[in-house]
Design an enzyme around this catalytic site. Structure first.
Site, PDB file in Angstrom:
ATOM      1  N   GLU A   1       0.879  -1.166   0.000  1.00 24.41           N
ATOM      2  CA  GLU A   1       0.000   0.000   0.000  1.00 24.41           C
ATOM      3  C   GLU A   1       0.919   1.220   0.000  1.00 24.41           C
ATOM      4  O   GLU A   1       1.602   1.487   0.981  1.00 24.41           O
ATOM      5  CB  GLU A   1      -0.927   0.033   1.212  1.00 24.41           C
ATOM      6  CG  GLU A   1      -1.883   1.225   1.147  1.00 24.41           C
ATOM      7  CD  GLU A   1      -2.725   1.423   2.409  1.00 24.41           C
ATOM      8  OE1 GLU A   1      -3.582   2.329   2.392  1.00 24.41           O
ATOM      9  OE2 GLU A   1      -2.512   0.709   3.415  1.00 24.41           O
TER      10      GLU A   1
ATOM     11  N   ASP B   1       5.058   4.670   3.734  1.00 26.88           N
ATOM     12  CA  ASP B   1       4.789   6.102   3.864  1.00 26.88           C
ATOM     13  C   ASP B   1       6.020   6.739   4.496  1.00 26.88           C
ATOM     14  O   ASP B   1       6.729   6.088   5.268  1.00 26.88           O
ATOM     15  CB  ASP B   1       3.548   6.354   4.729  1.00 26.88           C
ATOM     16  CG  ASP B   1       2.860   7.675   4.386  1.00 26.88           C
ATOM     17  OD1 ASP B   1       3.517   8.742   4.536  1.00 26.88           O
ATOM     18  OD2 ASP B   1       1.698   7.659   3.970  1.00 26.88           O
TER      19      ASP B   1
ATOM     20  N   ASP C   1      -1.920  12.296  -3.361  1.00 27.22           N
ATOM     21  CA  ASP C   1      -2.030  13.704  -3.743  1.00 27.22           C
ATOM     22  C   ASP C   1      -2.031  13.761  -5.273  1.00 27.22           C
ATOM     23  O   ASP C   1      -1.091  13.264  -5.905  1.00 27.22           O
ATOM     24  CB  ASP C   1      -0.835  14.473  -3.196  1.00 27.22           C
ATOM     25  CG  ASP C   1      -0.949  15.983  -3.396  1.00 27.22           C
ATOM     26  OD1 ASP C   1      -1.587  16.405  -4.381  1.00 27.22           O
ATOM     27  OD2 ASP C   1      -0.372  16.728  -2.585  1.00 27.22           O
TER      28      ASP C   1
ATOM     29  N   LYS D   1      -0.954  20.676 -10.426  1.00 23.14           N
ATOM     30  CA  LYS D   1      -0.154  21.648 -11.165  1.00 23.14           C
ATOM     31  C   LYS D   1       0.866  20.946 -12.058  1.00 23.14           C
ATOM     32  O   LYS D   1       1.496  19.958 -11.662  1.00 23.14           O
ATOM     33  CB  LYS D   1       0.560  22.590 -10.198  1.00 23.14           C
ATOM     34  CG  LYS D   1      -0.394  23.510  -9.431  1.00 23.14           C
ATOM     35  CD  LYS D   1       0.380  24.466  -8.541  1.00 23.14           C
ATOM     36  CE  LYS D   1      -0.571  25.403  -7.803  1.00 23.14           C
ATOM     37  NZ  LYS D   1       0.172  26.358  -6.931  1.00 23.14           N
TER      38      LYS D   1
ATOM     39  N   ASP E   1     -10.205  10.187  -4.682  1.00 27.80           N
ATOM     40  CA  ASP E   1     -11.351  11.089  -4.749  1.00 27.80           C
ATOM     41  C   ASP E   1     -11.152  12.126  -5.846  1.00 27.80           C
ATOM     42  O   ASP E   1     -12.002  12.987  -6.052  1.00 27.80           O
ATOM     43  CB  ASP E   1     -11.537  11.806  -3.412  1.00 27.80           C
ATOM     44  CG  ASP E   1     -10.338  12.700  -3.083  1.00 27.80           C
ATOM     45  OD1 ASP E   1      -9.197  12.178  -3.083  1.00 27.80           O
ATOM     46  OD2 ASP E   1     -10.533  13.902  -2.855  1.00 27.80           O
TER      47      ASP E   1
END
Length: 216
Positions: free
Chosen positions: A44, A69, A118, A122, A154
């Site tokens: 993950e 992470d 994320d 941009k 999302d």
């Protein structure tokens, strides 16, 4: 700071320095030794609190799961839960995602989940987007030939960008849906587990997208 210190005592947490990663990481190609078995490994990436890592480990006790992470204070919760619930098939690795091909050997991984990354909308942030061509190349290196990647987000932008990129590259998209909770035939492992932030998104009526694909 308390969580960082507690992570250091957890047997399921690995926290190498960047130098250790790029100069011969001790578990690259040897994760079977870490877990004590040759079971398939699922990653993950950007695991946050490790909700998917822990939930899938409960569901599939004959597979191994590693949450990755750079923010150890986040995955502290998942690591602690795995220890409290006696889940020996769970590990957490604190490192940057861009070093993933230093963490694992060629074809060492069976499956990858990318959960709510994320979107880096941009243009100048494209190089940090977790499904850009450079990242996909890293994933392809560590994945087995039939390995699968899941992307749950999302962000309609992230979903559309990735879908278009994969189609342009001639990769195999196995499943894609722009609003997974509106699909009555959605895979249970996709809707059956929800991250902390995902629950907040759903409460506001935000659509959650999902796709599953292979890299040829």
């Amino acid at each position: 700071m308390k969580r960082f210190k507690e992570n250091e005592t957890f047997k399921n947490v690995v926290q190498p320095t960047r130098e250790q990663m790029v100069n011969g990481f001790e578990y690259q190609g040897k994760w079977a030794q870490f877990f004590g078995n040759d079971n398939p490994i699922t990653l993950e990436l950007g695991c946050g609190k490790g909700e998917y890592t822990v939930a899938l480990a409960r569901k599939y006790p004959n597979r191994n799961f590693i949450g990755i992470d750079i923010k150890g204070a986040r995955f502290w919760r998942g690591a602690k839960t795995a220890i409290e619930d006696d889940l020996p098939n769970v590990a957490f690795l604190r490192t940057q995602i861009e070093l993933v091909d230093y963490a694992f050997a060629k074809a060492e991984i069976s499956e990858i989940w990318i959960t709510f990354p994320d979107p880096q909308i941009k243009y100048k942030r494209t190089k940090h987007r977790m499904t850009n061509p450079e990242f996909l190349a890293r994933y392809k290196t560590i994945l087995k030939p039939d390995g699968i990647i899941h992307l749950k987000t999302d962000s309609e932008y992230m979903h559309g960008y990735t879908l278009g990129l994969l189609q342009g590259m001639g990769e195999e998209v196995l499943y894609a849906h722009h609003d997974i909770y509106s699909n009555t035939e959605a895979p249970e492992e996709v809707t059956g587990t929800q991250t902390f932030y995902e629950k907040q998104y759903l409460e506001t009526g935000k659509a959650i997208t999902y796709m599953k694909f292979k890299l040829r």
